[in-house]
Design a protein around this motif. Structure first.
Motif, PDB file in Angstrom:
ATOM      1  N   PRO A   2       0.799  -1.232   0.000  1.00 42.64           N
ATOM      2  CA  PRO A   2       0.000   0.000   0.000  1.00 42.64           C
ATOM      3  C   PRO A   2       0.829   1.278   0.000  1.00 42.64           C
ATOM      4  N   TRP A   3       1.918   1.315   0.782  1.00 44.18           N
ATOM      5  CA  TRP A   3       2.734   2.534   0.841  1.00 44.18           C
ATOM      6  C   TRP A   3       3.480   2.796  -0.464  1.00 44.18           C
ATOM      7  N   ASP A   4       3.608   1.779  -1.318  1.00 47.03           N
ATOM      8  CA  ASP A   4       4.240   1.970  -2.615  1.00 47.03           C
ATOM      9  C   ASP A   4       3.334   2.726  -3.579  1.00 47.03           C
ATOM     10  N   TYR A   5       2.019   2.516  -3.453  1.00 41.69           N
ATOM     11  CA  TYR A   5       1.121   3.054  -4.479  1.00 41.69           C
ATOM     12  C   TYR A   5       0.042   4.005  -3.964  1.00 41.69           C
ATOM     13  N   ALA A   6      -0.090   4.179  -2.646  1.00 41.04           N
ATOM     14  CA  ALA A   6      -1.204   4.969  -2.104  1.00 41.04           C
ATOM     15  C   ALA A   6      -1.220   6.400  -2.619  1.00 41.04           C
ATOM     16  N   ALA A   7      -0.062   7.039  -2.687  1.00 39.01           N
ATOM     17  CA  ALA A   7      -0.001   8.422  -3.184  1.00 39.01           C
ATOM     18  C   ALA A   7      -0.112   8.470  -4.703  1.00 39.01           C
ATOM     19  N   GLY A   8       0.557   7.526  -5.369  1.00 34.22           N
ATOM     20  CA  GLY A   8       0.560   7.532  -6.830  1.00 34.22           C
ATOM     21  C   GLY A   8      -0.823   7.386  -7.423  1.00 34.22           C
ATOM     22  N   VAL A   9      -1.656   6.554  -6.817  1.00 35.61           N
ATOM     23  CA  VAL A   9      -3.031   6.379  -7.288  1.00 35.61           C
ATOM     24  C   VAL A   9      -3.769   7.710  -7.288  1.00 35.61           C
ATOM     25  N   LEU A  10      -3.593   8.494  -6.238  1.00 30.60           N
ATOM     26  CA  LEU A  10      -4.325   9.758  -6.106  1.00 30.60           C
ATOM     27  C   LEU A  10      -3.835  10.796  -7.117  1.00 30.60           C
ATOM     28  N   ILE A  11      -2.539  10.836  -7.342  1.00 27.92           N
ATOM     29  CA  ILE A  11      -2.004  11.777  -8.325  1.00 27.92           C
ATOM     30  C   ILE A  11      -2.449  11.380  -9.732  1.00 27.92           C
ATOM     31  N   MET A  12      -2.440  10.074 -10.026  1.00 25.38           N
ATOM     32  CA  MET A  12      -2.921   9.613 -11.329  1.00 25.38           C
ATOM     33  C   MET A  12      -4.400   9.948 -11.531  1.00 25.38           C
ATOM     34  N   ASP A  13      -5.197   9.817 -10.481  1.00 18.76           N
ATOM     35  CA  ASP A  13      -6.620  10.167 -10.597  1.00 18.76           C
ATOM     36  C   ASP A  13      -6.803  11.594 -11.088  1.00 18.76           C
ATOM     37  N   GLU A  14      -5.961  12.491 -10.605  1.00 21.24           N
ATOM     38  CA  GLU A  14      -6.129  13.919 -10.901  1.00 21.24           C
ATOM     39  C   GLU A  14      -5.681  14.299 -12.315  1.00 21.24           C
ATOM     40  N   VAL A  15      -4.967  13.404 -13.006  1.00 21.22           N
ATOM     41  CA  VAL A  15      -4.598  13.685 -14.407  1.00 21.22           C
ATOM     42  C   VAL A  15      -5.408  12.814 -15.365  1.00 21.22           C
ATOM     43  N   GLY A  16      -6.463  12.191 -14.845  1.00 22.00           N
ATOM     44  CA  GLY A  16      -7.351  11.420 -15.698  1.00 22.00           C
ATOM     45  C   GLY A  16      -6.934   9.981 -15.907  1.00 22.00           C
ATOM     46  N   GLY A  17      -6.016   9.488 -15.089  1.00 19.34           N
ATOM     47  CA  GLY A  17      -5.564   8.113 -15.216  1.00 19.34           C
ATOM     48  C   GLY A  17      -6.467   7.143 -14.487  1.00 19.34           C
ATOM     49  N   ILE A  18      -6.165   5.861 -14.660  1.00 20.53           N
ATOM     50  CA  ILE A  18      -6.892   4.802 -13.974  1.00 20.53           C
ATOM     51  C   ILE A  18      -5.872   3.832 -13.400  1.00 20.53           C
ATOM     52  N   THR A  19      -6.111   3.381 -12.180  1.00 23.59           N
ATOM     53  CA  THR A  19      -5.229   2.424 -11.525  1.00 23.59           C
ATOM     54  C   THR A  19      -6.057   1.261 -11.013  1.00 23.59           C
ATOM     55  N   THR A  20      -5.679   0.047 -11.432  1.00 24.53           N
ATOM     56  CA  THR A  20      -6.368  -1.163 -11.022  1.00 24.53           C
ATOM     57  C   THR A  20      -5.325  -2.229 -10.698  1.00 24.53           C
TER      58      THR A  20
END
Length: 268
Positions: A215-233
């Motif tokens: 979780p600590w590897d991706y928790a921040a990255g998911v949120l930043i990607m959300d804000e540029v229109g990305g998707i994380t699954t």
């Protein structure tokens, strides 16, 4: 969640991450005490632990009801996303930190009642802060990042992918991944999951695929990607569970379906 409270939390988190990063730069040439965790390549240093303790102290003093999920064990036993939860990696890319003294980051994702609110990824040695507040866009230092390019073809794309996942003993069908590697324009691996997320959000890479992240590897990255229109699954397109280790695939929505349907097949 009130906007002013979210902004106050962001301001504290930003100040703390910049302060912690400056300290790491100041001591970068001092001797390191290096241990291993799960395997000989899973490194941890006294600076990982000291940096996490720095955040834990400040968060608990300022927000005593907030909980912390963190890599080195100085946080809380977090089993749900109720209330405020800070998910912290004090040094993401410890091997780079030890061997190269660069290409590592501090990563913080802040969630409230299960919803991501604030993401911070600090490229320490280059003094670059990637950040996001829910609904307010993502930034590289003070410059807003544009939305991801949705017109890229797979042949024009650069994929962040560790070459290990193309080997026979990986968790994924190596034949299909090898086909994907041949299809895209190029692949890269930077040794820090947080920075790899940041580079995709910035648009200097076009997708990030990993078979094993905490979780600590991706928790921040998911949120930043959300804000540029990305998707994380998860790698197969299933929703992620932010509290548990997971496969991860993050990119723009157009490439996401093409890659998950045609090139990602998890082994049983």
């Amino acid at each position: 969640m009130k906007d002013q409270l979210r902004q106050d939390i962001y301001n504290h988190a930003k100040n703390w991450i910049l302060e912690a990063g400056k300290h790491l730069r100041d001591v970068i040439d001092e001797p390191l005490y290096i241990d291993t965790k799960s395997n000989p390549n899973d490194l941890v240093t006294q600076m990982d632990r000291e940096t996490e303790q720095f955040f834990t102290k400040h968060i608990k003093e300022t927000y005593p009801d907030h909980r912390i999920l963190s890599e080195e064990g100085f946080g809380d036993d977090v089993t749900s996303l109720e209330g405020f939860v800070w998910i912290i990696d004090p040094i993401d890319g410890t091997m780079n930190f030890v061997h190269q003294k660069k290409h590592f980051a501090i990563s913080i994702g802040i969630y409230h009642e299960g919803i991501g609110q604030i993401g911070l990824i600090y490229n320490v040695m280059e003094d670059i802060l990637y950040s996001s507040i829910k609904g307010q866009g993502a930034y590289k230092n003070n410059k807003r990042l544009p939305k991801l390019d949705t017109n890229l073809t797979l042949e024009e794309s650069i994929l962040v992918l560790n070459s290990f996942w193309a080997c026979e003993n990986s968790r994924i069908n190596e034949t299909k991944i090898q086909q994907l590697i041949k299809k895209v324009r190029g692949t890269r691996s930077y040794g820090s999951a947080a920075l790899e997320f940041a580079y995709v959000a910035e648009g200097i890479a076009d997708g990030y695929l990993s078979m094993q992240l905490a979780p600590w590897d991706y928790a921040a990255g998911v949120l930043i990607m959300d804000e540029v229109g990305g998707i994380t699954t998860k790698a197969d397109g299933a929703p992620i569970d932010i509290l548990h280790d997971s496969t991860i695939f993050s990119c723009n929505r157009e490439l996401h379906d093409e890659i998950t349907v045609n090139y990602v097949e998890l082994k049983q």
